[in-house]
Write a protein that holds these residues in place. Structure first.
Motif, PDB file in Angstrom:
ATOM      1  N   PHE A   1      25.373  16.736  71.328  1.00  0.00           N
ATOM      2  CA  PHE A   1      26.128  16.618  70.067  1.00  0.00           C
ATOM      3  C   PHE A   1      25.685  15.375  69.303  1.00  0.00           C
ATOM      4  CE2 PHE A   1      29.675  14.537  67.896  1.00  0.00           C
ATOM      5  CZ  PHE A   1      30.085  15.526  66.999  1.00  0.00           C
ATOM      6  N   LEU A   2      25.637  14.236  69.979  1.00  0.00           N
ATOM      7  CA  LEU A   2      25.250  12.994  69.330  1.00  0.00           C
ATOM      8  C   LEU A   2      23.802  13.060  68.862  1.00  0.00           C
ATOM      9  CD1 LEU A   2      25.939  10.041  68.599  1.00  0.00           C
ATOM     10  CD2 LEU A   2      25.137   9.397  70.890  1.00  0.00           C
ATOM     11  N   ALA A   3      22.913  13.521  69.722  1.00  0.00           N
ATOM     12  CA  ALA A   3      21.495  13.589  69.361  1.00  0.00           C
ATOM     13  C   ALA A   3      21.279  14.511  68.165  1.00  0.00           C
ATOM     14  CB  ALA A   3      20.695  14.072  70.566  1.00  0.00           C
ATOM     15  N   ARG A   4      21.952  15.662  68.161  1.00  0.00           N
ATOM     16  CA  ARG A   4      21.795  16.634  67.086  1.00  0.00           C
ATOM     17  C   ARG A   4      22.239  16.048  65.746  1.00  0.00           C
ATOM     18  NH1 ARG A   4      24.001  20.556  69.684  1.00  0.00           N
ATOM     19  NH2 ARG A   4      26.133  20.296  68.905  1.00  0.00           N
ATOM     20  N   ASN A   5      23.347  15.338  65.753  1.00  0.00           N
ATOM     21  CA  ASN A   5      23.855  14.786  64.497  1.00  0.00           C
ATOM     22  C   ASN A   5      23.040  13.581  64.036  1.00  0.00           C
ATOM     23  OD1 ASN A   5      26.436  16.166  63.453  1.00  0.00           O
ATOM     24  ND2 ASN A   5      26.757  16.098  65.660  1.00  0.00           N
TER      25      ASN A   5
ATOM     26  N   ARG B   1      33.397  13.765  62.792  1.00  0.00           N
ATOM     27  CA  ARG B   1      32.040  13.593  63.319  1.00  0.00           C
ATOM     28  C   ARG B   1      31.771  12.137  63.663  1.00  0.00           C
ATOM     29  NH1 ARG B   1      28.722  14.945  58.795  1.00  0.00           N
ATOM     30  NH2 ARG B   1      29.793  16.938  58.953  1.00  0.00           N
ATOM     31  N   TYR B   2      32.198  11.246  62.777  1.00  0.00           N
ATOM     32  CA  TYR B   2      31.968   9.812  63.012  1.00  0.00           C
ATOM     33  C   TYR B   2      32.876   9.269  64.116  1.00  0.00           C
ATOM     34  CZ  TYR B   2      28.804   9.320  59.072  1.00  0.00           C
ATOM     35  OH  TYR B   2      27.711   9.414  58.243  1.00  0.00           O
ATOM     36  N   VAL B   3      34.117   9.709  64.118  1.00  0.00           N
ATOM     37  CA  VAL B   3      35.055   9.226  65.143  1.00  0.00           C
ATOM     38  C   VAL B   3      34.595   9.653  66.529  1.00  0.00           C
ATOM     39  CG1 VAL B   3      37.406   9.452  66.049  1.00  0.00           C
ATOM     40  CG2 VAL B   3      37.046   9.125  63.597  1.00  0.00           C
TER      41      VAL B   3
ATOM     42  N   ASP C   1      19.767  13.225  64.631  1.00  0.00           N
ATOM     43  CA  ASP C   1      18.469  13.760  64.178  1.00  0.00           C
ATOM     44  C   ASP C   1      18.585  14.491  62.857  1.00  0.00           C
ATOM     45  OD1 ASP C   1      17.379  12.715  66.456  1.00  0.00           O
ATOM     46  OD2 ASP C   1      17.354  14.614  67.566  1.00  0.00           O
ATOM     47  N   SER C   2      19.731  15.116  62.612  1.00  0.00           N
ATOM     48  CA  SER C   2      19.899  15.877  61.368  1.00  0.00           C
ATOM     49  C   SER C   2      20.296  15.009  60.184  1.00  0.00           C
ATOM     50  CB  SER C   2      20.962  16.957  61.575  1.00  0.00           C
ATOM     51  OG  SER C   2      22.239  16.348  61.784  1.00  0.00           O
ATOM     52  N   GLY C   3      20.529  13.730  60.421  1.00  0.00           N
ATOM     53  CA  GLY C   3      20.939  12.837  59.347  1.00  0.00           C
ATOM     54  C   GLY C   3      22.398  12.975  58.967  1.00  0.00           C
ATOM     55  N   ARG C   4      23.170  13.685  59.781  1.00  0.00           N
ATOM     56  CA  ARG C   4      24.595  13.857  59.475  1.00  0.00           C
ATOM     57  C   ARG C   4      25.428  12.653  59.909  1.00  0.00           C
ATOM     58  NH1 ARG C   4      26.034  19.443  58.807  1.00  0.00           N
ATOM     59  NH2 ARG C   4      27.884  19.279  60.132  1.00  0.00           N
ATOM     60  N   LEU C   5      24.773  11.683  60.524  1.00  0.00           N
ATOM     61  CA  LEU C   5      25.404  10.403  60.854  1.00  0.00           C
ATOM     62  C   LEU C   5      24.615   9.291  60.181  1.00  0.00           C
ATOM     63  CD1 LEU C   5      26.112  10.918  64.670  1.00  0.00           C
ATOM     64  CD2 LEU C   5      27.816  10.833  62.845  1.00  0.00           C
ATOM     65  N   GLU C   6      25.201   8.688  59.191  1.00  0.00           N
ATOM     66  CA  GLU C   6      24.518   7.635  58.440  1.00  0.00           C
ATOM     67  C   GLU C   6      24.733   6.293  59.118  1.00  0.00           C
ATOM     68  OE1 GLU C   6      25.635   7.851  54.285  1.00  0.00           O
ATOM     69  OE2 GLU C   6      25.992  10.017  54.479  1.00  0.00           O
ATOM     70  N   ASP C   7      23.623   5.555  59.310  1.00  0.00           N
ATOM     71  CA  ASP C   7      23.701   4.275  60.018  1.00  0.00           C
ATOM     72  C   ASP C   7      24.687   3.318  59.373  1.00  0.00           C
ATOM     73  OD1 ASP C   7      21.917   5.157  61.848  1.00  0.00           O
ATOM     74  OD2 ASP C   7      20.225   3.941  61.171  1.00  0.00           O
ATOM     75  N   GLU C   8      24.705   3.283  58.020  1.00  0.00           N
ATOM     76  CA  GLU C   8      25.567   2.312  57.350  1.00  0.00           C
ATOM     77  C   GLU C   8      27.051   2.589  57.576  1.00  0.00           C
ATOM     78  OE1 GLU C   8      23.998   5.151  54.095  1.00  0.00           O
ATOM     79  OE2 GLU C   8      23.284   4.222  55.949  1.00  0.00           O
ATOM     80  N   ILE C   9      27.378   3.810  57.942  1.00  0.00           N
ATOM     81  CA  ILE C   9      28.773   4.147  58.262  1.00  0.00           C
ATOM     82  C   ILE C   9      29.021   4.016  59.756  1.00  0.00           C
ATOM     83  CG2 ILE C   9      30.527   5.963  58.244  1.00  0.00           C
ATOM     84  CD1 ILE C   9      29.206   7.090  55.747  1.00  0.00           C
ATOM     85  N   LEU C  10      28.126   4.597  60.584  1.00  0.00           N
ATOM     86  CA  LEU C  10      28.366   4.641  62.027  1.00  0.00           C
ATOM     87  C   LEU C  10      28.235   3.281  62.681  1.00  0.00           C
ATOM     88  CD1 LEU C  10      28.859   6.207  64.637  1.00  0.00           C
ATOM     89  CD2 LEU C  10      26.389   6.613  64.771  1.00  0.00           C
ATOM     90  N   LEU C  11      27.165   2.540  62.351  1.00  0.00           N
ATOM     91  CA  LEU C  11      26.896   1.318  63.117  1.00  0.00           C
ATOM     92  C   LEU C  11      28.034   0.291  63.037  1.00  0.00           C
ATOM     93  CD1 LEU C  11      23.050   0.858  62.544  1.00  0.00           C
ATOM     94  CD2 LEU C  11      24.270   2.064  64.356  1.00  0.00           C
ATOM     95  N   PRO C  12      28.638   0.047  61.858  1.00  0.00           N
ATOM     96  CA  PRO C  12      29.778  -0.897  61.843  1.00  0.00           C
ATOM     97  C   PRO C  12      30.961  -0.412  62.691  1.00  0.00           C
ATOM     98  CG  PRO C  12      28.920  -0.554  59.630  1.00  0.00           C
ATOM     99  CD  PRO C  12      28.269   0.485  60.504  1.00  0.00           C
TER     100      PRO C  12
END
Length: 896
Positions: free
Chosen positions: A15-19, A70-72, A21-32
């Motif tokens: 699940f994590l890898a797929r999201n 998705r982010y949570v 790789d698909s760009g559905r998790l943006e670093d600027e939102i997820l990383l913080p």
């Protein structure tokens, strides 16, 4: 650094890898998000929810809720797999998100239909109505998994109609709101879904109404609520902010007022169904439902909640871990058992989460694929799957062993005993044969046979439910067998049968006897020794539970710990006066019963037992005082300037099982409202201590030793008390003061009271005049209490003569010998007086022995079925010692 965290986690989650790789998790939102524990504010600032609702943009709301999920979920996966978070963070984060998603969807749905139909109004209150959402199961206990569905129930306050032009019944309005809420969370879109929503736990399940009013819910629970629904509602938690009375109407359904041992069989039945499903579907590798799995840990926690939650409000908790910790803290479960269960639960839940992290599927089944098995093992900190399996199986075996121990079927030996003695309770048995067998077993055959026949033909037995009667039938032979081994089998069996008839309408108590047949021999032994204890247990059958307590024969009473437990129990009543009074009574009854059982076992001397009973009364009074004050309306201050003084047996720490409490209430408060306030406090305090409630009685309270007796005020100011003692008190009142002591209240009043008491007792007195007054007081007792030798209290040379002699010694000599002022009790004071040469030392020793003997006789008359004191040489010898002391002190005998 945070990108390293995602890289470390991705091999263990498709699940994590797929999201990623698909760009559905943006670093600027997820990383913080990875560096903190998420909270409600993070969810609220993720999107402009207010604008979405204002625009009634349903598609955008659905999209943003799914994006946020998705982010949570990704944040949870990364933090957990990197061992940054613990189980509590994981489950609380996803549960908080579920609460947020439900409320966000509800706000949207409510506003949408309100714009169409107007605001739903209550038919009776004419106030706006709202939909309350109850989260059940893991969502209710803050225990959700990332891939859990959420079990919900919808309840609105009151029937009525909306106030718009397109009027709708509230039932229809809220049904539409509920349907839209479900769709917003449950429907699968291009962004997935937020949560699967399961509504099957609502009344009548899929065939029932989607929403119901509070009144309808209450009626359903009272009339149709099933046993499994009690367990479901145990975790029920209202997640919406609207005023409602759901907790109040659900609590009595879930948590019974009495100890509910019916819960054992109900839980077993539920577990048997689950095991059957597991077996049918080959789910042995399911870490939730398989043997030793998560569900068994949850069942262990819940069985004790169901049995004891009505009595111990501290157990009315939602989460499994917090419940287990509370069970350990209350001593219901041993600490090592709690540690074993918690360790297993955390391990199993971690496994469950990693199974779901893999592909965001709601699964609890171990993988069969070797590659996935290895990854699972590594994610759990093991080198290979074999080592992981060993660790998993060790936890599951421990859980299953504890589960089988706690929820196993009643002991097989009981069936053997019931079969062997079944003839005692057989229908249509030949009366001659029955009496012959009873006689051979040592019973008074005619008496027992008649009692058994009376029970069988009596209304109580004939009206037992189909569920209760077999339990009753199973116990009678066991009681007969247990009674036959006692020295007085007939009396024992009759007491046991009285007890059984008394509890027969409460099937939970019958369930206890069936669940714990090993306690029946102990119960028979106790009842054989004491009619008083048998009557006490019959009056308070809830005390049956004490028979399986590890503390029953433990004489180490930690009164500070017990006081803290009582305080917690009272606090958990939420200010409910009746519940607090019941809690006090159950606490006191349990300690009295525990002491009585230990007393029968010969573990206490009379003096030591009286100390414990006095400490118990002190503990109860100290717990009551602040609660009564808190419960009073129109108080003029936060903390009362008030104290409780004990006289008599409690004052002298010589309390017996049924002794009255002689109390005097004092205050030191110059406020003009003080007299009125403390009079009301005194009345309420006395009522809390003496009024019978559904849980029984506590103490008889006697206030006649206060200044002016029955005609005096209920509470006295310190100044008035001191003035009375100096100017108006009779000698007998100063005699009573020798045994008085502070129990609880304002510490400064204790200091002042001790000062007044010392001043009064050490005042200069005419010794001869004091002797005459005490002799006259003793003579006045003769008409109402003739000094018969068979009555150790009033006999010449008995208890009263010892007490009067000691009181004289205190009043006459404490001015010169202040050690006499210490309230150590009569035995110690005789010794002190002898040390100062006030009485003969040998005679003092003889009188101490006499006093101990008298108290033991009084005690045995109450506890051990001693009908009357035997007048023999030992007794008359003690009388003579005390009479000699009286003559030495007073110079003459009192007139008969």
């Amino acid at each position: 650094m945070t990108t390293d965290l995602t890289a470390a986690a991705r091999p263990y989650s498709l699940f994590l890898a797929r999201n990623l790789d698909s760009g559905r998790l943006e670093d600027e939102i997820l990383l913080p998000m990875l560096g903190k524990v998420l909270n409600l504010e993070d969810f609220q600032t993720f999107a402009d929810w207010a604008k979405i609702r204002a625009d009634e943009d349903e598609a955008e709301l659905a999209k943003q809720l799914r994006r946020l999920r998705r982010y949570v979920v990704s944040q949870i996966i990364v933090r957990d797999l990197n061992r940054i978070s613990d189980l509590n963070e994981v489950t609380r984060t996803i549960t908080l998100f579920a609460d947020f998603a439900v409320n966000t969807a509800l706000d949207f749905a409510y506003a949408y239909y309100r714009d169409l139909y107007g605001t739903p109004m209550g038919r009776y209150t004419q106030s706006p109505q709202h939909l309350s959402v109850v989260a059940m199961g893991k969502a209710g206990g803050y225990e959700l998994n990332v891939s859990s569905d959420i079990d919900l129930i919808f309840v609105y306050g009151e029937s009525g109609v909306t106030d718009g032009r397109r009027e709708r019944e509230n039932q229809e309005f809220f049904t539409k709101v509920g349907q839209k809420l479900i769709a917003l969370l449950n429907d699968i879109t291009a962004d997935g879904r937020v949560f699967r929503v399961d509504m099957r736990l609502r009344p009548d399940g899929d065939s029932g109404a989607l929403v119901l009013s509070e009144t309808a819910l209450e009626q359903y629970l009272i009339q149709q609520g099933r046993e499994w629904e009690r367990y479901a509602w145990c975790k029920g938690r209202v997640v919406t902010p609207f005023p409602n009375d759901i907790k109040g109407l659900v609590r009595p359904f879930v948590f019974r007022k009495y100890l509910d041992y019916n819960a054992y069989e109900a839980m077993r039945s539920l577990h048997r169904q689950i095991r059957s499903e597991v077996s049918k579907k080959g789910m042995e590798n399911n870490v939730k439902l398989g043997a030793g799995g998560i569900r068994e840990v949850e069942f262990i926690a819940q069985i004790f909640q169901m049995i004891r939650g009505g009595q111990m409000r501290a157990l009315q908790l939602k989460g499994t871990q917090e419940t287990l910790l509370k069970l350990g803290g209350l001593g219901v479960l041993p600490a090592e058992t709690v540690e074993t269960l918690l360790a297993a639960y955390r391990f199993l839940r971690d496994v469950e989460h990693r199974l779901q992290y893999w592909d965001d599927q709601q699964t609890q089944t171990l993988p069969e694929n070797a590659e996935q098995q290895q990854l699972l093992a590594e994610s759990m900190g093991f080198t290979d799957y074999a080592a992981f399996s060993d660790g998993l199986n060790a936890h599951r075996e421990k859980v299953n062993a504890l589960f089988n121990e706690i929820l196993s079927e009643p002991e097989e030996q009981a069936d053997g005993a019931a079969g062997e003695w079944a003839w005692v309770w057989q229908r249509g048995a030949d009366e001659t044969e029955l009496q012959g067998r009873l006689k051979n077993a040592g019973f008074d055959a005619e008496t027992v046979a008649a009692r058994l026949e009376n029970i069988r033909n009596g209304n109580k037995y004939r009206h037992l439910s189909a569920h209760a009667q077999p339990r009753f039938d199973a116990v009678v032979p066991l009681f007969a067998q247990a009674a036959a081994s006692q020295s007085n089998p007939t009396e024992t069996l009759l007491r046991l049968l009285d007890f059984l008839e008394n509890i027969s309408r409460r099937s939970a108590y019958l369930a206890f006897l069936n669940e714990h047949p090993q306690t029946l021999a102990h119960l028979a032994q106790i009842m054989s020794q004491s009619a008083w204890v048998a009557g006490y247990l019959t009056q308070y059958p809830i005390l049956l539970d004490e028979l399986i307590s590890a503390q029953l024969l433990d004489t180490a009473f930690d009164w500070s710990k017990l006081a803290a437990e009582l305080s917690d129990g009272l606090d958990n009543c939420g200010g409910d006066t009746e519940a607090q009074m019941d809690t006090l009574r159950r606490f006191q009854h349990a300690q009295v019963f525990r002491l009585a059982v230990q007393d029968l076992a010969g573990l206490w001397t009379v003096e030591a037992l009286s100390d414990q009973l006095s400490l118990l009364a002190d503990t109860v009074i100290a717990a009551v005082l602040p609660r009564v004050w808190a419960d009073m309306p129109k108080k003029h201050r936060d903390t009362p300037e008030f104290a409780v003084i004990s006289y008599g047996k409690l004052g002298g720490k010589e309390l017996g099982y049924t002794s009255d409490l002689d109390l005097v209430y004092l205050y030191d408060d110059a406020d003009p409202d003080a007299q009125d306030a403390y009079t009301r406090l005194a009345c309420r305090l006395t009522n809390w201590l003496s009024a019978p409630t559904g849980a029984g009685s506590l103490y008889e309270v006697d206030l006649r030793l206060r200044p002016e007796g029955d005609s005096g005020f209920m509470a006295y100011s310190l100044a008035a008390f001191e003035k009375y003692q100096r100017e108006k008190a009779w000698t007998w009142e100063h005699q009573a003061l020798t045994r008085a002591r502070f129990v609880c209240g304002k510490p400064e009043i204790r200091t002042a009271f001790d000062r007044i008491r010392t001043a009064i007792l050490t005042a200069e007195r005419d010794s001869d005049g004091l002797k005459r007054e005490i002799i006259e007081m003793r003579e006045k007792m003769f008409p109402s209490h003739p000094p018969a030798d068979s009555n150790v209290k009033y006999a010449r040379g008995g208890v009263v003569d010892v007490e009067f002699t000691v009181q004289y010694l205190v009043l006459a000599h404490s001015r010169r010998y202040p050690a006499l002022l210490d309230n150590y009790g009569n035995i110690a004071l005789l010794d002190i007086a002898a040390d100062y040469g006030l009485i003969d030392k040998n005679l003092a020793g003889q009188c101490r022995n006499a006093y101990r003997f008298y108290r033991l006789q009084q005690h045995n008359t109450k506890l051990r079925d001693a009908e009357k004191v035997e007048v023999n040489a030992e007794l008359t010898g003690h009388y003579e010692s005390v009479r000699k002391l009286w003559r030495d002190v007073f110079g003459e005998e009192v007139k008969r």
